[in-house]
Design a protein around this motif. Structure first.
Motif, PDB file in Angstrom:
ATOM      1  N   GLY A 182      -1.271   8.057   1.019  1.00  0.00           N
ATOM      2  CA  GLY A 182      -2.207   8.232   2.116  1.00  0.00           C
ATOM      3  C   GLY A 182      -3.604   8.534   1.615  1.00  0.00           C
ATOM      4  O   GLY A 182      -3.958   8.235   0.484  1.00  0.00           O
ATOM      5  N   GLY A 183      -4.380   9.116   2.502  1.00  0.00           N
ATOM      6  CA  GLY A 183      -5.743   9.477   2.133  1.00  0.00           C
ATOM      7  C   GLY A 183      -6.675   8.280   2.155  1.00  0.00           C
ATOM      8  O   GLY A 183      -6.330   7.199   2.628  1.00  0.00           O
ATOM      9  N   ASP A 184      -7.853   8.495   1.629  1.00  0.00           N
ATOM     10  CA  ASP A 184      -8.867   7.445   1.661  1.00  0.00           C
ATOM     11  C   ASP A 184      -8.596   6.326   0.664  1.00  0.00           C
ATOM     12  O   ASP A 184      -9.086   5.215   0.831  1.00  0.00           O
ATOM     13  CB  ASP A 184     -10.245   8.039   1.355  1.00  0.00           C
ATOM     14  N   TRP A 185      -7.858   6.618  -0.400  1.00  0.00           N
ATOM     15  CA  TRP A 185      -7.680   5.619  -1.450  1.00  0.00           C
ATOM     16  C   TRP A 185      -6.218   5.478  -1.836  1.00  0.00           C
ATOM     17  O   TRP A 185      -5.798   5.866  -2.917  1.00  0.00           O
ATOM     18  CB  TRP A 185      -8.534   5.981  -2.673  1.00  0.00           C
ATOM     19  N   PRO A 236     -13.139   3.842  -5.501  1.00  0.00           N
ATOM     20  CA  PRO A 236     -13.592   2.623  -4.853  1.00  0.00           C
ATOM     21  C   PRO A 236     -14.133   1.636  -5.874  1.00  0.00           C
ATOM     22  O   PRO A 236     -14.564   2.028  -6.949  1.00  0.00           O
ATOM     23  CB  PRO A 236     -14.689   3.106  -3.899  1.00  0.00           C
ATOM     24  N   ASN A 257      -8.200   5.002  -9.078  1.00  0.00           N
ATOM     25  CA  ASN A 257      -8.052   4.761  -7.651  1.00  0.00           C
ATOM     26  C   ASN A 257      -9.369   4.914  -6.914  1.00  0.00           C
ATOM     27  O   ASN A 257      -9.409   5.007  -5.698  1.00  0.00           O
ATOM     28  CB  ASN A 257      -7.001   5.715  -7.077  1.00  0.00           C
ATOM     29  N   ARG A 281       0.876  -1.170   0.000  1.00  0.00           N
ATOM     30  CA  ARG A 281       0.000   0.000   0.000  1.00  0.00           C
ATOM     31  C   ARG A 281       0.911   1.216   0.000  1.00  0.00           C
ATOM     32  O   ARG A 281       1.820   1.308   0.807  1.00  0.00           O
ATOM     33  CB  ARG A 281      -0.859  -0.035   1.260  1.00  0.00           C
ATOM     34  N   LYS A 315      -3.052   0.359  -3.852  1.00  0.00           N
ATOM     35  CA  LYS A 315      -2.867  -0.993  -3.321  1.00  0.00           C
ATOM     36  C   LYS A 315      -2.465  -1.897  -4.481  1.00  0.00           C
ATOM     37  O   LYS A 315      -3.150  -1.932  -5.506  1.00  0.00           O
ATOM     38  CB  LYS A 315      -4.148  -1.504  -2.678  1.00  0.00           C
TER      39      LYS A 315
END
Ligand code: FES
Length: 135
Positions: free
Chosen positions: A29-32, A126, A124, A26, A35
């Motif tokens: 940073g951040g929400d997404w 969801p 990136n 991974r 990966k």
């Protein structure tokens, strides 16, 4: 969407691939965060892929760092069993034949496996909902 990733981000050590043949990572940073996972193919070269199945958008692994079949010949999605060629990233069996994993450029610097580009062109967002996926 293009995202900025720290140049030469260290993903793992080469020795980290020994136990399962692959290693998840991974970055960012951040929400997404980005990966992905890295593996070594038969000729000794490295391949890295975004951890996002082209079938329904699920992460590929069920257990940490376990992206490969038991014989380590294919990448396997744990959700519906799609198999992917580890060299090309193409689906060779399962519900998304011909679709591909998204590649990431990596390099070996000493014992470290690093991202080879500071800008990675990945979606990136969801994962799509199941109703939006291609069966
Ligand atoms: S989400 Fe990977 S095979 Fe269905």
């Amino acid at each position: 969407m293009s995202m900025s990733i720290p140049n030469d981000a260290i993903l793992c050590k080469l020795a980290d691939l020994a136990e399962t043949g692959s290693r998840g990572f991974r970055v960012g940073g951040g929400d997404w965060p980005l990966k992905g996972f890295v593996l070594r193919v038969d000729d000794g070269s490295l391949r890295a892929w975004v951890n996002h199945c082209p079938h329904a958008g699920h992460p590929l692994e069920l257990l940490p760092h376990r992206f490969l079949t038991a014989d380590r010949k294919f990448i396997q999605c744990s959700s519906h069993g799609a198999l992917f060629d580890p060299v090309s990233g193409s689906c060779v069996a399962g519900p998304c034949p011909g679709r591909k994993l998204r590649p990431l450029a990596v390099a070996l610097q000493g014992d470290d496996i690093v991202l080879a580009s500071s800008s990675v062109d990945v979606d990136n967002a969801p994962p799509r909902r199941a109703a939006e996926s291609t069966q």
